[in-house]
Write a protein that holds these residues in place. Structure first.
Motif, PDB file in Angstrom:
ATOM      1  N   LEU A   1       0.836  -1.320   0.109  1.00 43.78           N
ATOM      2  CA  LEU A   1      -0.061   0.178   0.236  1.00 43.78           C
ATOM      3  C   LEU A   1       0.822   1.388  -0.084  1.00 43.78           C
ATOM      4  CD1 LEU A   1      -3.129   0.771   0.373  1.00 43.78           C
ATOM      5  CD2 LEU A   1      -2.442   0.948   2.898  1.00 43.78           C
ATOM      6  N   THR A   2       0.551   2.239  -0.702  1.00 39.63           N
ATOM      7  CA  THR A   2       1.223   3.625  -0.984  1.00 39.63           C
ATOM      8  C   THR A   2       0.087   4.666  -0.399  1.00 39.63           C
ATOM      9  OG1 THR A   2       2.944   2.724  -2.283  1.00 39.63           O
ATOM     10  CG2 THR A   2       2.543   5.150  -2.191  1.00 39.63           C
ATOM     11  N   VAL A   3       0.476   5.483   0.368  1.00 43.12           N
ATOM     12  CA  VAL A   3      -0.616   6.582   0.665  1.00 43.12           C
ATOM     13  C   VAL A   3       0.250   7.817   0.446  1.00 43.12           C
ATOM     14  CG1 VAL A   3      -2.138   7.631   2.208  1.00 43.12           C
ATOM     15  CG2 VAL A   3      -2.060   5.185   2.430  1.00 43.12           C
ATOM     16  N   THR A   4      -0.181   8.835  -0.367  1.00 48.15           N
ATOM     17  CA  THR A   4       0.339   9.967  -0.719  1.00 48.15           C
ATOM     18  C   THR A   4      -0.435  11.001  -0.827  1.00 48.15           C
ATOM     19  OG1 THR A   4       2.046   8.737  -2.381  1.00 48.15           O
ATOM     20  CG2 THR A   4       1.855  11.014  -2.461  1.00 48.15           C
ATOM     21  N   GLU A   5      -0.270  12.254  -0.131  1.00 47.07           N
ATOM     22  CA  GLU A   5      -1.052  13.217  -0.077  1.00 47.07           C
ATOM     23  C   GLU A   5      -1.270  13.987  -1.524  1.00 47.07           C
ATOM     24  OE1 GLU A   5      -0.254  16.560   2.856  1.00 47.07           O
ATOM     25  OE2 GLU A   5       0.430  15.027   4.226  1.00 47.07           O
ATOM     26  N   LEU A   6      -2.279  14.403  -1.901  1.00 48.71           N
ATOM     27  CA  LEU A   6      -2.813  14.925  -3.107  1.00 48.71           C
ATOM     28  C   LEU A   6      -1.803  15.822  -3.670  1.00 48.71           C
ATOM     29  CD1 LEU A   6      -4.475  14.737  -5.688  1.00 48.71           C
ATOM     30  CD2 LEU A   6      -5.956  16.125  -4.616  1.00 48.71           C
TER      31      LEU A   6
ATOM     32  N   CYS B   1     -11.142  14.094  10.731  1.00 51.06           N
ATOM     33  CA  CYS B   1     -10.281  13.850  12.089  1.00 51.06           C
ATOM     34  C   CYS B   1     -11.581  13.057  12.853  1.00 51.06           C
ATOM     35  CB  CYS B   1     -10.392  15.040  12.780  1.00 51.06           C
ATOM     36  SG  CYS B   1     -11.641  16.125  12.976  1.00 51.06           S
ATOM     37  N   CYS B   2     -12.784  12.958  12.632  1.00 46.30           N
ATOM     38  CA  CYS B   2     -13.718  12.393  13.461  1.00 46.30           C
ATOM     39  C   CYS B   2     -14.863  11.842  12.496  1.00 46.30           C
ATOM     40  CB  CYS B   2     -13.996  13.307  14.642  1.00 46.30           C
ATOM     41  SG  CYS B   2     -14.758  14.659  14.062  1.00 46.30           S
ATOM     42  N   ALA B   3     -15.616  10.857  13.142  1.00 47.30           N
ATOM     43  CA  ALA B   3     -16.767  10.271  12.567  1.00 47.30           C
ATOM     44  C   ALA B   3     -17.676  11.252  12.190  1.00 47.30           C
ATOM     45  CB  ALA B   3     -16.968   9.121  13.069  1.00 47.30           C
ATOM     46  N   GLN B   4     -17.976  12.234  13.074  1.00 47.15           N
ATOM     47  CA  GLN B   4     -18.875  13.026  13.135  1.00 47.15           C
ATOM     48  C   GLN B   4     -18.858  14.279  11.970  1.00 47.15           C
ATOM     49  OE1 GLN B   4     -17.889  12.230  16.021  1.00 47.15           O
ATOM     50  NE2 GLN B   4     -19.566  10.691  16.408  1.00 47.15           N
ATOM     51  N   SER B   5     -17.644  14.518  11.722  1.00 48.84           N
ATOM     52  CA  SER B   5     -17.314  15.561  10.696  1.00 48.84           C
ATOM     53  C   SER B   5     -17.339  15.223   9.549  1.00 48.84           C
ATOM     54  CB  SER B   5     -15.711  15.995  11.170  1.00 48.84           C
ATOM     55  OG  SER B   5     -15.393  17.016  10.427  1.00 48.84           O
ATOM     56  N   ARG B   6     -18.067  16.115   8.625  1.00 49.68           N
ATOM     57  CA  ARG B   6     -18.090  16.070   7.186  1.00 49.68           C
ATOM     58  C   ARG B   6     -17.048  16.834   6.529  1.00 49.68           C
ATOM     59  NH1 ARG B   6     -20.167  11.549   5.597  1.00 49.68           N
ATOM     60  NH2 ARG B   6     -20.272  12.380   3.493  1.00 49.68           N
ATOM     61  N   ARG B   7     -16.046  17.493   7.216  1.00 49.68           N
ATOM     62  CA  ARG B   7     -15.157  18.465   6.675  1.00 49.68           C
ATOM     63  C   ARG B   7     -14.181  17.475   6.415  1.00 49.68           C
ATOM     64  NH1 ARG B   7     -10.978  21.312   8.770  1.00 49.68           N
ATOM     65  NH2 ARG B   7     -11.806  20.932  11.032  1.00 49.68           N
ATOM     66  N   ASP B   8     -13.543  17.523   5.019  1.00 47.09           N
ATOM     67  CA  ASP B   8     -12.385  16.561   4.598  1.00 47.09           C
ATOM     68  C   ASP B   8     -11.029  17.358   4.897  1.00 47.09           C
ATOM     69  OD1 ASP B   8     -14.023  15.388   1.583  1.00 47.09           O
ATOM     70  OD2 ASP B   8     -14.071  14.757   3.704  1.00 47.09           O
ATOM     71  N   LEU B   9     -10.260  16.766   5.913  1.00 49.46           N
ATOM     72  CA  LEU B   9      -9.003  17.533   6.154  1.00 49.46           C
ATOM     73  C   LEU B   9      -8.169  17.721   4.982  1.00 49.46           C
ATOM     74  CD1 LEU B   9      -8.490  16.599   9.866  1.00 49.46           C
ATOM     75  CD2 LEU B   9      -9.598  18.526   8.852  1.00 49.46           C
ATOM     76  N   LYS B  10      -8.095  16.025   4.454  1.00 53.05           N
ATOM     77  CA  LYS B  10      -6.969  15.948   3.597  1.00 53.05           C
ATOM     78  C   LYS B  10      -7.435  15.117   2.288  1.00 53.05           C
ATOM     79  CE  LYS B  10      -2.756  17.300   5.999  1.00 53.05           C
ATOM     80  NZ  LYS B  10      -1.463  16.764   6.537  1.00 53.05           N
ATOM     81  N   HIS B  11      -6.928  15.093   1.018  1.00 54.47           N
ATOM     82  CA  HIS B  11      -7.122  14.049   0.042  1.00 54.47           C
ATOM     83  C   HIS B  11      -5.829  13.285  -0.100  1.00 54.47           C
ATOM     84  CE1 HIS B  11     -10.660  16.617  -1.101  1.00 54.47           C
ATOM     85  NE2 HIS B  11     -11.154  15.458  -1.188  1.00 54.47           N
ATOM     86  N   TYR B  12      -5.920  11.866  -0.319  1.00 49.03           N
ATOM     87  CA  TYR B  12      -4.914  11.282  -0.425  1.00 49.03           C
ATOM     88  C   TYR B  12      -4.772  10.352  -1.666  1.00 49.03           C
ATOM     89  CZ  TYR B  12      -3.575  12.173   4.421  1.00 49.03           C
ATOM     90  OH  TYR B  12      -3.401  12.847   5.500  1.00 49.03           O
ATOM     91  N   VAL B  13      -4.028  10.221  -2.467  1.00 49.23           N
ATOM     92  CA  VAL B  13      -4.000   9.335  -3.546  1.00 49.23           C
ATOM     93  C   VAL B  13      -3.228   7.716  -2.900  1.00 49.23           C
ATOM     94  CG1 VAL B  13      -3.096   8.409  -5.897  1.00 49.23           C
ATOM     95  CG2 VAL B  13      -3.636  10.760  -5.454  1.00 49.23           C
ATOM     96  N   VAL B  14      -4.425   6.888  -2.932  1.00 50.10           N
ATOM     97  CA  VAL B  14      -3.965   5.594  -2.186  1.00 50.10           C
ATOM     98  C   VAL B  14      -3.805   4.490  -3.482  1.00 50.10           C
ATOM     99  CG1 VAL B  14      -4.787   3.552  -1.055  1.00 50.10           C
ATOM    100  CG2 VAL B  14      -5.293   5.777  -0.331  1.00 50.10           C
ATOM    101  N   SER B  15      -2.748   3.839  -3.461  1.00 48.21           N
ATOM    102  CA  SER B  15      -2.485   2.804  -4.564  1.00 48.21           C
ATOM    103  C   SER B  15      -2.080   1.448  -3.778  1.00 48.21           C
ATOM    104  CB  SER B  15      -1.157   3.238  -5.435  1.00 48.21           C
ATOM    105  OG  SER B  15       0.068   3.070  -4.658  1.00 48.21           O
TER     106      SER B  15
END
Length: 204
Positions: A6-11, A92-106
């Motif tokens: 797995l690779t996880v990279t900030e967009l 940051c939490c299940a109740q939040s709909r605010r996306d903190l960051k996007h990641y490209v996962v491979s």
């Protein structure tokens, strides 16, 4: 941040320093990302970011639609032999709909353990559906949760050290047949889902 499977990279990092096999063209309205479809299986929809519209050329999109056995076999072969790229977000939490960051996962589809899970899940889907048409969601949340427990920590004023909640961490295969009376599919009885893990025990 990488793993053999797995690779996880900030967009933003992905766009600034694309991995081998990718190239990025910056436009006035956003970015255009090119990749080699013989090496990578990109399953990312076009989307708007703070930097503009991002388009992944050659991407099949998060939902892949096939209409016959040849198309299914071709997609399955790609899934089991190439590196798979999906765009996810972390909150940051299940109740939040605010996306903190996007990641490209491979994910390495040819990795023996990943390949075994994909084959098992796809075969189970076909054998379990009652009709000709079906849809199956392949969920990466469990793999990302175990990976994130080791590699990532989100800190905000509201929540210090919370583990991220992954959103949109999946892709979907839809198989549409030309059956005249495909009632199970029409009534939603042919929807399936399976999870991918990084290790046999589910821990990263």
């Amino acid at each position: 941040m990488t793993d053999s499977r797995l690779t996880v990279t900030e967009l933003e990092e992905f766009l600034q320093n694309p991995p081998l096999g990718f190239s990025v063209i910056a436009l006035g309205s956003g970015y255009r990302v090119h990749s080699d479809p013989e090496e990578s299986l990109v399953l990312i929809d076009e989307f708007e970011s703070c930097g503009g519209r991002i388009v992944f050329q050659k991407s099949l999109g998060r939902t892949v639609k096939v209409e016959n056995l040849w198309q299914y076999t071709s997609f399955r072969k790609s899934l089991l032999s190439r590196r798979i790229y999906v765009l996810v977000s972390a909150c940051c939490c299940a109740q939040s709909r605010r996306d903190l960051k996007h990641y490209v996962v491979s994910l390495q589809g040819s990795d023996p353990f990943i390949k075994w899970q994909l084959e098992k899940g796809l075969d189970w889907t076909i054998s379990s559906v009652a009709g000709e048409s079906y849809r199956v969601e392949i969920d990466l949340s469990e793999a990302l949760e175990s990976w994130g427990a080791k590699h990532i920590r989100i800190e905000t004023e509201e929540a210090m050290g919370d583990r991220p909640v992954w959103r949109d961490a999946s892709f979907t295969l839809k198989y549409y047949s030309d059956a005249l009376f495909d009632f199970p599919h029409w009534f939603g009885f042919s929807k399936r889902k399976f999870n991918l893990r990084l290790t046999q025990g589910g821990s990263g």
